[in-house]
Scaffold this motif. Structure first.
Motif, PDB file in Angstrom:
ATOM      1  N   TYR A  96       0.813  -1.209   0.000  1.00 15.57           N
ATOM      2  CA  TYR A  96       0.000   0.000   0.000  1.00 15.57           C
ATOM      3  C   TYR A  96       0.851   1.265   0.000  1.00 15.57           C
ATOM      4  N   GLU A  99       2.089   1.491  -3.627  1.00 15.49           N
ATOM      5  CA  GLU A  99       0.959   1.771  -4.516  1.00 15.49           C
ATOM      6  C   GLU A  99       0.573   3.246  -4.429  1.00 15.49           C
ATOM      7  N   LYS A 100       0.555   3.787  -3.222  1.00 12.70           N
ATOM      8  CA  LYS A 100       0.190   5.197  -3.067  1.00 12.70           C
ATOM      9  C   LYS A 100       1.223   6.109  -3.739  1.00 12.70           C
ATOM     10  N   THR A 103       0.802   5.846  -7.510  1.00 10.22           N
ATOM     11  CA  THR A 103      -0.450   6.492  -7.932  1.00 10.22           C
ATOM     12  C   THR A 103      -0.319   8.012  -7.885  1.00 10.22           C
ATOM     13  N   ASP A 104       0.320   8.506  -6.829  1.00  6.45           N
ATOM     14  CA  ASP A 104       0.530   9.950  -6.726  1.00  6.45           C
ATOM     15  C   ASP A 104       1.422  10.473  -7.847  1.00  6.45           C
TER      16      ASP A 104
END
Length: 567
Positions: A96, A99-100, A103-104
């Motif tokens: 996570y 992934e963050k 994604t950012d």
């Protein structure tokens, strides 16, 4: 502003170990993922954006993954393709977090063989990947434990050993001889870790990498660091016993402190021994002594640093100095909850003025002091009703054999009743037990006398060789002598009990030359417990030691240094 043109993609391939890179797994992942990115989705994949790793997915500290993050931060990619989700991460936290970040940065996660656009399905697959990792760890751990219980060695063998075809350790003699040499340097020469490392480098002793012809990560060939040698000297595998599952780590980090497991969980593995248990215990004691007597962080030189002990509480006195080192003294530790009131402050000059003349007298005329053997005999042999000389013991043993033979004849002839025979047997048993005790005491007396002669001869030999240096000793010479020959000084009230360690045999010239030439060499000490008035409580003997003790009076001791700053 949205970028126009085809999607720029990166391909990430991962296997868990280097051995798996030799199979078809990485090739299969590459073909499937590249086909999904290029043929199915029409992405553009540059050769430098195809990254692979051969590390566990339990962490994101992987070279290929860090390089992929660098490409994403530089804006070179728009999407990352994985064969499956577990090829990215097998840990929920790291998944996570990464992934963050991606994604950012505007980078999309895509999977060649899974449709995980739905966040709920993706969360399920993340949990499944983490759970599978835990199951793999359990199965691996169970298999390793079973192999260890069978005596197999898992992992890199220690220096001095190699693994045979059955995965059990066997001695590698080209390395084992250097292991014995390291223990010899510590036990006999009492070298520090730094000196041992320097000597090993100078003698070009092959390391494990040199012996096996593999590349060394740092420093090149024949380089030994202190930590490597200390790990060898502290490893009890060389005595023939190795322990697995002895410790558990409280945290996941390798730097976390280990916690001792219950003894029933330990796994014992028998290995070929390179040294004896006695040598290993002696080496362990010397390592502790080296640590205690290390001169690191020392601003001033002291005569008795780390050698003075309180006779009441048993704690060591701390060396300190005032007036820029002109006034030196020793005191107890005042920064503890339970302060010993017997730990008085004593100036170094006063202690040296009492100890040095008595020490020279002992070296010059050890036999002038009251005999140790007489005191030893009075305390240990006086309870026996038999004589203590050899003729008395032999005569008593001869009389006992005659009495036993007479009783046997009387028993055969039926001269005594059974009840009388039982009383006679008990009497002979008591006489036999007393005689054995007398023989044991006589042996102790003979050993004590031999130790006394050895200590006296050692002291006189040292004084004869280094007399000129001892008589005109300066501060540095006294410091070397105390380091070589004084084990500790026990202060009790106004009395100082000086416990010496005297070299024996071929170690005497080395110690004497070290004193005369000013070279601090290590010695194997012997001790003979004696005092200047001689108060001998016991004579203890180690393989190379006899403890000799004399007592001197220090007069009145008062706190002359105060308890202010610097204490």
């Amino acid at each position: 502003m949205t970028r126009q043109g085809p999607t720029r993609a990166a391909i990430y391939i991962r296997v868990s170990s280097d051995d798996q890179t030799k199979g078809y797994g990485p090739q299969y992942q590459r073909e499937e993922t590249l086909a999904a990115a290029v043929d199915r989705d029409g992405c553009v994949v540059k050769p430098q954006h195809i990254l692979d790793d051969s590390k566990s997915g339990s962490t994101d500290d992987r070279p290929g993954w860090q390089k992929l993050l660098a490409y994403a931060r530089q804006g070179e990619i728009d999407a990352v393709y994985f064969w499956k989700l577990d090829r990215m991460m097998r840990d929920e936290y790291y998944f996570y977090v990464n992934e963050k970040e991606l994604t950012d940065l505007g980078v999309e996660l895509r999977f060649a063989t899974q449709d995980l656009k739905d966040p709920f399905n993706r969360a399920i697959q993340v949990a499944v990947a983490a759970e599978e990792r835990r199951k793999i760890r359990e199965r691996t751990y169970a298999g390793r434990t079973r192999a260890m219980r069978d005596g197999k060695w898992l992992g890199v063998p220690p220096y001095g050993y190699e693994k045979g075809p059955d995965l059990r350790l066997r001695i590698r003699e080209s390395e084992a001889r250097w292991v014995r040499r390291f223990f010899l340097w510590l036990v006999k020469e009492k070298l520090s870790m730094h000196k041992m490392a320097v000597r090993a480098c100078e003698q070009r002793i092959p390391t494990r990498f040199d012996s096996r012809g593999t590349a060394k990560p740092r420093h090149g060939q024949y380089y030994w660091c202190q930590g490597t040698i200390k790990r060898i000297l502290a490893n009890d595998v060389y005595t023939g016993t190795a322990w697995f599952r002895k410790y558990r780590r409280l945290g996941s980090s390798k730097l976390s402190s280990p916690d001792l497991r219950p003894e029933n969980e330990w796994i014992r593995i028998s290995t070929p021994s390179i040294i004896s248990s006695e040598v290993f215990e002696t080496a362990r004691t010397q390592l502790l002594k080296n640590s205690m007597e290390s001169a690191r962080r020392t601003k001033h030189e002291f005569l008795f640093a780390k050698r003075i002990q309180c006779g009441v509480c048993g704690k060591g006195l701390v060396a300190n100095a005032q007036q820029h080192g002109r006034h030196k003294y020793y005191h107890g530790s005042y920064w503890t909850d339970h302060h010993c009131m017997a730990c008085k402050t004593i100036p170094e000059a006063r202690l040296d003025a009492a100890v040095w003349p008595a020490f020279l007298q002992f070296l010059q005329r050890p036999d002038a002091l009251p005999g140790v053997t007489a005191k030893y005999r009075d305390r240990r042999l006086s309870k026996s009703s038999w004589g203590t000389d050899q003729r008395t013991v032999e005569r008593a043993e001869r009389d006992l054999r005659v009495a036993e033979q007479r009783l046997l004849d009387c028993e055969v002839e039926g001269f005594y009743a059974e009840s009388v025979l039982a009383v006679k047997r008990r009497e002979l048993t008591i006489r036999r037990r007393d005689l054995e005790q007398q023989k044991q005491n006589l042996m102790l007396k003979t050993r004590a006398e031999q130790q006394r002669r050895d200590a006296a001869g050692s002291a006189q030999a040292i004084y004869k060789i280094a007399r000129d240096r001892l008589v005109r000793a300066d501060y540095a010479t006294k410091r070397r002598v105390y380091q070589l020959l004084v084990d500790r000084i026990v202060l009790t009230g106004t009395l100082a009990e000086v416990i010496l360690k005297l070299p024996r045999g071929d170690r005497i010239p080395d110690a004497a030359e070290a004193i005369a030439a000013g070279i601090p060499r290590a010695d194997s000490g012997v001790s003979l417990r004696r005092t200047s008035h001689v108060k001998c409580d016991a004579i203890t003997e180690a393989p190379d030691e006899i403890t000799a003790t004399f007592t001197v009076s220090l007069g009145g001791i008062r706190d002359v240094a105060g308890r202010g700053k610097g204490r």
